[in-house]
Design a protein around this motif. Structure first.
Motif, mmCIF file in Angstrom:
data_model
loop_
_atom_site.group_PDB
_atom_site.id
_atom_site.type_symbol
_atom_site.label_atom_id
_atom_site.label_comp_id
_atom_site.label_asym_id
_atom_site.label_seq_id
_atom_site.Cartn_x
_atom_site.Cartn_y
_atom_site.Cartn_z
ATOM 1 N N UNK A 130 68.173 64.038 32.500
ATOM 2 C CA UNK A 130 67.259 63.159 31.762
ATOM 3 C C UNK A 130 67.009 61.903 32.602
ATOM 4 N N UNK A 131 65.727 61.659 32.890
ATOM 5 C CA UNK A 131 65.335 60.483 33.682
ATOM 6 C C UNK A 131 65.033 59.338 32.728
ATOM 7 N N UNK A 132 65.651 58.178 32.969
ATOM 8 C CA UNK A 132 65.351 57.007 32.146
ATOM 9 C C UNK A 132 65.231 55.793 33.054
ATOM 10 N N UNK A 133 64.715 54.717 32.489
ATOM 11 C CA UNK A 133 64.532 53.483 33.259
ATOM 12 C C UNK A 133 65.627 52.495 32.852
ATOM 13 N N UNK A 134 66.482 52.178 33.788
ATOM 14 C CA UNK A 134 67.662 51.358 33.502
ATOM 15 C C UNK A 134 67.492 49.961 34.084
ATOM 16 N N UNK A 135 67.999 48.957 33.380
ATOM 17 C CA UNK A 135 67.960 47.583 33.878
ATOM 18 C C UNK A 135 69.358 46.999 33.808
ATOM 19 N N UNK A 136 69.753 46.292 34.880
ATOM 20 C CA UNK A 136 71.071 45.670 34.870
ATOM 21 C C UNK A 136 71.365 44.982 36.184
ATOM 22 N N UNK A 137 72.647 44.761 36.431
ATOM 23 C CA UNK A 137 73.088 44.015 37.612
ATOM 24 C C UNK A 137 73.430 45.020 38.710
ATOM 25 N N UNK A 138 73.039 44.689 39.954
ATOM 26 C CA UNK A 138 73.397 45.574 41.065
ATOM 27 C C UNK A 138 74.907 45.552 41.265
ATOM 28 N N UNK A 139 75.495 46.723 41.423
ATOM 29 C CA UNK A 139 76.935 46.786 41.667
ATOM 30 C C UNK A 139 77.300 46.021 42.930
ATOM 31 N N UNK A 140 76.401 46.104 43.952
ATOM 32 C CA UNK A 140 76.624 45.415 45.221
ATOM 33 C C UNK A 140 76.808 43.906 45.012
ATOM 34 N N UNK A 141 75.965 43.320 44.117
ATOM 35 C CA UNK A 141 76.057 41.876 43.838
ATOM 36 C C UNK A 141 77.409 41.538 43.226
ATOM 37 N N UNK A 142 77.912 42.417 42.346
ATOM 38 C CA UNK A 142 79.215 42.156 41.713
ATOM 39 C C UNK A 142 80.336 42.254 42.750
ATOM 40 N N UNK A 143 80.186 43.161 43.727
ATOM 41 C CA UNK A 143 81.190 43.290 44.784
ATOM 42 C C UNK A 143 81.256 42.008 45.600
ATOM 43 N N UNK A 144 80.064 41.450 45.916
ATOM 44 C CA UNK A 144 80.035 40.211 46.703
ATOM 45 C C UNK A 144 80.701 39.078 45.923
ATOM 46 N N UNK A 145 80.379 38.988 44.619
ATOM 47 C CA UNK A 145 80.997 37.941 43.781
ATOM 48 C C UNK A 145 82.506 38.074 43.755
ATOM 49 N N UNK A 146 82.997 39.332 43.787
ATOM 50 C CA UNK A 146 84.445 39.541 43.726
ATOM 51 C C UNK A 146 85.108 39.353 45.087
ATOM 52 N N UNK A 147 84.295 39.009 46.106
ATOM 53 C CA UNK A 147 84.864 38.747 47.429
ATOM 54 C C UNK A 147 85.105 39.996 48.245
#
Lengths: 317, 154
Positions: free
Chosen positions: A224-241
């Motif tokens: 099932x194809x849907x349109x998702x909106x949220x935070x990039x996992x990559x951005x959270x990795x950078x925030x976590x150092x």
């Protein structure tokens, strides 16, 4: 009477071996089709691990089938040489058809009945039944209005129980024993790396949001194809150092159900399309689809798109 | 060579080599299945599929076919009876195929897992199968009527 029951059953060692492969082809193909169809309808009338048995039964089928084709190649070559490749074996109306003469190496029946259906008719019936089966199942993956044509597929639709947000759920919040306490206002996403951070849903929504069309692809055979909106996992990795992560461990807050703890690796989590989704089709996720936040990464399996995420743990390369 | 043929039943090395490879692959796969299951449960399924088809279903549909052929007495128009039988056999076969493929849903065999997993119920499936079976027989009957009428025209 099928040729399989010719008597005596075997005249030589070669016959015994050949007939053994027929048993393997027939047994494994029926096994694969029906255990597969019944497994995705959650009826499990067997006492073995379905996944392993199904996986290796496919090797039984493919191995026995290839062996069968290999030993019948001389027969096929002879038949094509004698009769031509596309020339029909019989012409004219069915009632004038005469049975093929019995021959050791052909599949002509032992005692044929009078003909009842033409070859074209048989191919039409089998082909038509296949097309009908496809039409009655495909809607669960195509989605949209075709969902109402998926009358026999396990993930079609039940008019009395509308699908949450219009697409199928693999595991409901009820089954995962998700309660309001677990995902209410007190819910926090814990992000662990070199730093240990905690975010509320509002804080996540205030971060840069990205929207991607990404499928949920289930091992049970639907997409099932849907349109998702949220935070990039990559951005959270950078925030976590951890700007260059090797793997991400995703822990769900779900107290029950499988795949509550999943490890994703490599480009699955560093890809710019990989999201911690907060919305689907511009609406907040429903509880059944993983509210407050779920993983949505490209080229992954549905069971790895973890719902009700509680903690993300980044590990550097 | 003649002795090999007498003992084995085929000429040349191709057949035994192909058989050896086939049994090596399938034997390994069957062994691998047995590692994760009680062998008898798997044998029951693999063997059961063959036995059920060849010794239960095949005689059943052969008998049903012969019976359908006899019912109605001796008819001089064999061709018309063949067509009538086809128009019964085809919807029957398609209906049986749908029944087997969606068996657990049609008979609600797993409500305890299906409902909490999907959020839906298995209730609509029996109705759908009955309706589909009815529709198939009706359509087939209409097609038969058209065929007979056309054939009857001079």
């Amino acid at each position: 009477m099928p040729k399989f029951y010719a008597w005596p059953p075997a005249r030589s060692a070669a016959d015994v071996l050949e007939r053994g492969t027929y048993a393997l082809i027939i047994g494994s193909s029926i096994f694969l089709v029906f255990t597969g169809l019944w497994n995705i309808a959650y009826w499990l009338p067997w006492r073995f691990g379905f996944v392993q048995a199904h996986f290796y039964a496919a090797f039984v089928f493919v191995g026995a089938f290839l062996g069968h084709v290999a030993i019948k190649l001389p027969v096929m070559r002879q038949a094509f040489r004698d009769r031509g490749v596309l020339r029909p074996p019989a012409r004219g109306p069915r009632q004038h058809a005469r049975p093929e003469p019995f021959d050791e190496d052909s599949s002509a029946p032992l005692e044929p009945d009078a003909p009842t259906i033409s070859r074209r008719g048989l191919i039409g019936v089998v082909g038509g039944a296949s097309v009908l089966m496809g039409a009655l199942w495909a809607g669960q993956s195509v989605g949209g209005w075709t969902r109402s044509t998926a009358l026999f597929a396990p993930r079609g639709q039940d008019p009395e129980f509308p699908l949450s947000q219009g697409f199928q759920v693999n595991q409901t919040a009820e089954k995962a024993k998700i309660t309001q306490d677990l995902v209410g206002d007190d819910w926090r996403l814990e992000v662990v790396g070199r730093e240990r951070l905690r975010f509320s849903r509002e804080e996540l929504l205030a971060m840069p949001q990205h929207t991607e069309d990404i499928p949920i692809q289930c091992v049970e055979g639907w997409v099932t194809w849907q349109t998702w909106t949220g935070v990039r996992l990559r951005d959270l990795a950078i925030m976590a150092g951890v700007p260059d992560p090797d793997e991400l461990e995703v822990k769900s807050v779900q107290p029950a159900g499988a795949f509550d703890d999943v490890v994703l690796r490599g480009s699955r989590v560093t890809d710019p399309q990989a999201l911690l989704a907060l919305k689907v089709n511009d609406e907040a996720l429903s509880l059944d689809h993983g509210y407050p936040a779920r993983i949505i990464v490209p080229a992954s399996l549905g069971v790895h798109q973890t719902k009700w995420v509680g903690r993300l743990t980044w590990r550097p390369a | 060579m003649a002795m090999f043929r007498r003992l084995y039943g085929r000429d040349g090395p191709g057949h035994p080599v192909a058989m050896l490879l086939t049994y090596a692959i399938t034997g390994y796969a069957v062994w691998a299945i047995f590692q994760n299951a009680e062998p008898w449960t798997v044998l029951l399924w693999l063997g059961g599929a063959i036995v059920l088809h060849d010794f239960v279903f095949l005689p059943l549909y052969t008998a049903a076919y012969r019976l359908a052929w006899r019912v109605g007495g001796v008819d001089q128009d064999r061709r018309r009876r063949v067509i009538a039988l086809q128009h019964l056999a085809v919807p029957f076969m398609v209906s049986l195929l749908l029944l087997l493929a969606a068996l657990p849903l049609i008979f609600s065999l797993s409500p305890g897992i299906y409902r909490p997993t999907t959020g839906m119920t298995e209730e609509p499936y029996l109705e759908r199968w009955l309706a589909m079976t009815g529709a198939l027989f009706v359509l087939s009957g209409i097609a038969y009527a058209i065929r007979v009428r056309r054939a009857g025209r001079p």
